[in-house]
Write an enzyme that holds these catalytic residues in place. Structure first.
Site, PDB file in Angstrom:
ATOM      1  N   LYS A 184       0.713  -1.065   0.251  1.00 55.82           N
ATOM      2  CA  LYS A 184      -0.111   0.052   0.089  1.00 55.82           C
ATOM      3  C   LYS A 184       0.777   1.098   0.058  1.00 55.82           C
ATOM      4  CE  LYS A 184      -2.076   3.137   2.097  1.00 55.82           C
ATOM      5  NZ  LYS A 184      -1.949   4.487   1.617  1.00 55.82           N
ATOM      6  N   GLU A 258       8.559   0.791  11.318  1.00 49.06           N
ATOM      7  CA  GLU A 258       9.916   1.876  11.384  1.00 49.06           C
ATOM      8  C   GLU A 258       9.191   3.218  11.256  1.00 49.06           C
ATOM      9  OE1 GLU A 258      13.020   1.134  10.572  1.00 49.06           O
ATOM     10  OE2 GLU A 258      13.003  -0.765   9.826  1.00 49.06           O
ATOM     11  N   CYS A 292      13.145  10.173   8.042  1.00 53.01           N
ATOM     12  CA  CYS A 292      13.047   9.876   9.478  1.00 53.01           C
ATOM     13  C   CYS A 292      14.261   9.880  10.190  1.00 53.01           C
ATOM     14  CB  CYS A 292      12.511   8.365   9.400  1.00 53.01           C
ATOM     15  SG  CYS A 292      13.508   7.144   8.338  1.00 53.01           S
ATOM     16  N   GLU A 389       9.155  15.944  15.970  1.00 53.75           N
ATOM     17  CA  GLU A 389       9.632  15.658  14.534  1.00 53.75           C
ATOM     18  C   GLU A 389       8.919  16.727  13.691  1.00 53.75           C
ATOM     19  OE1 GLU A 389       8.295  12.310  12.377  1.00 53.75           O
ATOM     20  OE2 GLU A 389      10.346  11.877  11.782  1.00 53.75           O
TER      21      GLU A 389
HETATM   22  P1  NAP Z   1       1.799   7.971   8.099  1.00 51.89           P
HETATM   23  O1  NAP Z   1       0.690   9.296   8.142  1.00 51.89           O
HETATM   24  O2  NAP Z   1       2.100   7.341   9.184  1.00 51.89           O
HETATM   25  O3  NAP Z   1       1.430   7.215   6.563  1.00 51.89           O
HETATM   26  C1  NAP Z   1       2.388   6.070   6.367  1.00 51.89           C
HETATM   27  C2  NAP Z   1       1.528   5.222   5.415  1.00 51.89           C
HETATM   28  O4  NAP Z   1       0.497   4.546   6.509  1.00 51.89           O
HETATM   29  C3  NAP Z   1       0.796   5.681   4.303  1.00 51.89           C
HETATM   30  O5  NAP Z   1       0.841   4.822   3.300  1.00 51.89           O
HETATM   31  C4  NAP Z   1      -0.472   6.197   4.896  1.00 51.89           C
HETATM   32  O6  NAP Z   1      -1.561   6.022   3.887  1.00 51.89           O
HETATM   33  C5  NAP Z   1      -0.945   4.599   5.552  1.00 51.89           C
HETATM   34  N1  NAP Z   1      -1.851   5.045   6.744  1.00 51.89           N
HETATM   35  C6  NAP Z   1      -2.196   6.085   7.353  1.00 51.89           C
HETATM   36  N2  NAP Z   1      -3.183   5.812   8.272  1.00 51.89           N
HETATM   37  C7  NAP Z   1      -3.283   4.605   8.502  1.00 51.89           C
HETATM   38  C8  NAP Z   1      -3.845   3.583   9.344  1.00 51.89           C
HETATM   39  N3  NAP Z   1      -4.648   3.980  10.217  1.00 51.89           N
HETATM   40  N4  NAP Z   1      -3.936   2.192   9.045  1.00 51.89           N
HETATM   41  C9  NAP Z   1      -2.658   1.795   8.187  1.00 51.89           C
HETATM   42  N5  NAP Z   1      -2.041   2.390   7.382  1.00 51.89           N
HETATM   43  C10 NAP Z   1      -2.243   4.067   7.435  1.00 51.89           C
HETATM   44  O7  NAP Z   1       3.272   8.666   7.681  1.00 51.89           O
HETATM   45  P2  NAP Z   1       3.781   9.789   6.809  1.00 51.89           P
HETATM   46  O8  NAP Z   1       3.178  11.198   7.260  1.00 51.89           O
HETATM   47  O9  NAP Z   1       3.117   9.539   5.421  1.00 51.89           O
HETATM   48  O10 NAP Z   1       5.180   9.453   6.852  1.00 51.89           O
HETATM   49  C11 NAP Z   1       6.120  10.288   7.631  1.00 51.89           C
HETATM   50  C12 NAP Z   1       6.481   9.569   8.856  1.00 51.89           C
HETATM   51  O11 NAP Z   1       7.018   8.176   8.437  1.00 51.89           O
HETATM   52  C13 NAP Z   1       7.460  10.214   9.644  1.00 51.89           C
HETATM   53  O12 NAP Z   1       7.090  10.223  10.912  1.00 51.89           O
HETATM   54  C14 NAP Z   1       8.754   9.447   9.336  1.00 51.89           C
HETATM   55  O13 NAP Z   1       9.794   9.745  10.326  1.00 51.89           O
HETATM   56  C15 NAP Z   1       8.415   8.165   9.002  1.00 51.89           C
HETATM   57  N6  NAP Z   1       9.320   7.309   8.488  1.00 51.89           N
HETATM   58  C16 NAP Z   1      10.178   6.405   8.954  1.00 51.89           C
HETATM   59  C17 NAP Z   1      11.087   5.602   8.240  1.00 51.89           C
HETATM   60  C18 NAP Z   1      11.822   4.649   9.188  1.00 51.89           C
HETATM   61  O14 NAP Z   1      12.350   3.788   8.559  1.00 51.89           O
HETATM   62  N7  NAP Z   1      11.804   4.655  10.392  1.00 51.89           N
HETATM   63  C19 NAP Z   1      11.200   5.778   7.060  1.00 51.89           C
HETATM   64  C20 NAP Z   1      10.607   6.609   6.624  1.00 51.89           C
HETATM   65  C21 NAP Z   1       9.657   7.489   7.021  1.00 51.89           C
HETATM   66  P3  NAP Z   1      -1.685   7.629   3.372  1.00 51.89           P
HETATM   67  O15 NAP Z   1      -0.435   8.301   3.214  1.00 51.89           O
HETATM   68  O16 NAP Z   1      -2.384   7.314   2.115  1.00 51.89           O
HETATM   69  O17 NAP Z   1      -2.782   8.462   4.235  1.00 51.89           O
END
Ligand code: NAP
Ligand code: MG
Length: 478
Positions: A184, A258, A292, A389
């Site tokens: 996804k 992650e 991240c 963050e």
């Molecule tokens: P996010 O809102 O948590 O979204 C991540 C993914 O999860 C997207 O595909 C999102 O879909 C989906 N999603 C949203 N709500 C969900 C739910 N209730 N159940 C299942 N999936 C759901 O995060 P983001 O804002 O896109 O990404 C930024 C974050 O990712 C930052 O906090 C960053 O630090 C973290 N990150 C961590 C790593 C690591 O390796 N530790 C690497 C990269 C990023 P939609 O986008 O379609 O809403």
């Protein structure tokens, strides 16, 4: 000082883009069951790029069934060396179509073309190459006497900051270990995952081994909640990750998370300052800070604070912000309006709480989502900008006097993903690295990635490792 203006150097390749993308399920492109589509835009000019299918719970169910069928019928029975050939094919196709994929990544997500071209796409290919090599050697990854077994169907959810690379981090080890997957992608950056689906189709993988279901958070939640998924691999925010951990607690499903970070980047007075400044710039402004493991908290030894701030002020004035498709651009577009608003809100809070803001002097383009390279001095540990963050090109600078104080401040965060240390003295480097509570510590460098090296966090940055031999364990039962 004489400065030269850079002539525009726009990337000329235009990738093949369909007007409308279906879901990739069971080796076929198909319409979403309830006929809904959404638009993905280019954040650098707000222009629509394509219509993308919105996957509902019924579509997720179809994809999981296809993945289960492919697992039972083909993938689990295939000779590992043959599985490897398919994974190599994917790796080669990514390399061959590298330039086109880089342009697509930059159009859909806003990152500078030099980054998608030189980092995202080659590193994604490198992960497939690396894990292809493991497919027929899994016994050697295990402790003696243990036989590795695949898990089954894996649900994989990725964010928008490194769309193709995060998909590669997840799909490559899963396939090498004999699992099938449903991926996804994030709502704002689905296009390279869909291009990867085309590659999977062209590489002639058995239908259903890789499925891509586009959509939003609800689509991801349907995947998490599906009964026939054996494992969820999630990369994204800590908030959503916690919700997923709650949803899966008490079930048989395996989970790796992650999540977010607020990495400390420590600069001692004896560090080679020219190199350290470049490391700091790379650490926070790479990919507009949508990273991240970004070094978003700079801890500087007090007696070089003023010098570091002066050099950093000078350095960010030379960064070029603008059209991500220009090969000279350093700072591209913020991924979405929502993310831009989040960054602006946190920066306002920093000013209101009394920190001093320094920004690169530049004009922002009239359209699209942009934020200048910025840093704060006079930051206190209690400020929101020191704790939360920001996920944008904004650095918070704090000071310390002794190694103990540096370590204490660095560890004063609920996160634990990455950290960086700069000092000429090897023993100090090692001592500090040992005492930092972070999954990855870079010494006299930052943001180094290699498929053979495990990556992951602890505490609120999640658990589980991606990359290296460790990345295999997350997709195997022994
Ligand atoms: P996010 O809102 O948590 O979204 C991540 C993914 O999860 C997207 O595909 C999102 O879909 C989906 N999603 C949203 N709500 C969900 C739910 N209730 N159940 C299942 N999936 C759901 O995060 P983001 O804002 O896109 O990404 C930024 C974050 O990712 C930052 O906090 C960053 O630090 C973290 N990150 C961590 C790593 C690591 O390796 N530790 C690497 C990269 C990023 P939609 O986008 O379609 O809403
Ligand atoms: Mg987009």
């Amino acid at each position: 000082m004489t400065t030269f203006e850079y002539a525009p150097a726009p990337e000329s390749v235009r990738p093949r883009i369909r007007e409308r993308y279906g879901l990739f399920i069971d080796g076929q492109w198909c319409a979403p069951q309830d006929g809904r589509y959404f638009e993905t835009i280019n954040p650098a000019n707000e222009a629509p790029i394509a219509q993308v299918a919105y996957g509902s719970a019924a579509d997720v169910d179809r994809a999981v069934r296809a993945a289960r069928k492919a697992y039972d019928k083909h993938w689990r029975k295939m000779k590992p060396a043959d599985r490897a050939k398919y994974i190599y094919r994917i790796a080669r196709a990514i390399t061959e179509r590298g330039r086109e994929l880089a342009v697509l990544e930059t159009m859909d997500g806003g990152k500078p073309i030099k980054e998608s071209r030189d980092f995202d796409i080659p590193t994604a290919a490198a992960h497939f190459f690396y894990y292809a090599g493991w497919a027929d050697k899994l016994e050697w990854a295990m402790r003696a006497g243990r036989t590795p077994h695949a898990l089954g169907v894996c649900g994989q959810i990725v964010p928008w900051n490194f769309p193709l690379l995060m998909a590669a981090w997840k799909i490559a080890p899963a396939l090498a270990c004999g699992n099938t997957v449903v991926l996804k992608p994030a709502e704002t950056t689905p296009l390279t995952a869909l291009a990867l689906a085309q590659i999977v189709q062209e590489a002639d993988l058995p239908p259903g081994v890789v499925n891509v279901v586009t959509g939003d958070g609800a689509t991801g939640a349907a995947l998490v909640g599906h009964d026939d998924v054996e494992k969820i691999a999630f990369t994204g925010s800590t908030e959503v990750g916690k919700g997923i951990a709650r949803a899966l607690a008490g079930t048989r499903k395996r989970l790796t998370l992650e999540l977010g970070g607020k990495a400390a980047h420590i600069v001692f007075a004896d560090a080679p300052l020219d190199q350290a400044i470049e490391g700091v710039v790379n650490g926070i402004y790479f990919n507009q800070g949508h990273v991240c493991c970004a070094g978003s908290r700079l801890l500087v030894e007090e007696r070089v604070h003023d010098e570091v701030v002066a050099r950093l002020t000078e350095r960010i004035a030379t960064l070029r912000l603008g059209d991500p498709m220009d090969k000279n651009t350093d700072i591209g577009a913020i991924n979405s309006r929502a993310q831009l608003e989040k960054i602006e809100e946190l920066v306002r809070s920093g000013v209101a709480e009394g920190a001093a803001l320094v920004q690169q002097p530049c004009e922002l383009p009239g359209r699209g989502f942009f934020f200048p390279a910025s840093f704060f001095t006079n930051v206190h540990q209690s400020h929101r900008i020191a704790r939360e963050e920001i996920f944008g090109p904004v650095l918070s600078i704090l000071t310390f006097r002794t190694p103990d104080e540096a370590v204490e401040k660095a560890n004063n965060t609920p996160y634990g993903l990455s950290a960086g240390v700069w000092t000429e003295k090897g023993s100090k480097n090692m001592w500090v690295a040992q005492h930092l509570r972070a999954g990855v510590v870079w010494c006299n460098t930052f943001n180094q990635f290699d498929p053979s090296s495990p990556f992951g966090g602890y505490r609120e940055s999640g658990f589980g490792r991606e990359g290296g031999v460790h990345g295999l364990y997350e997709y195997l039962r022994a």
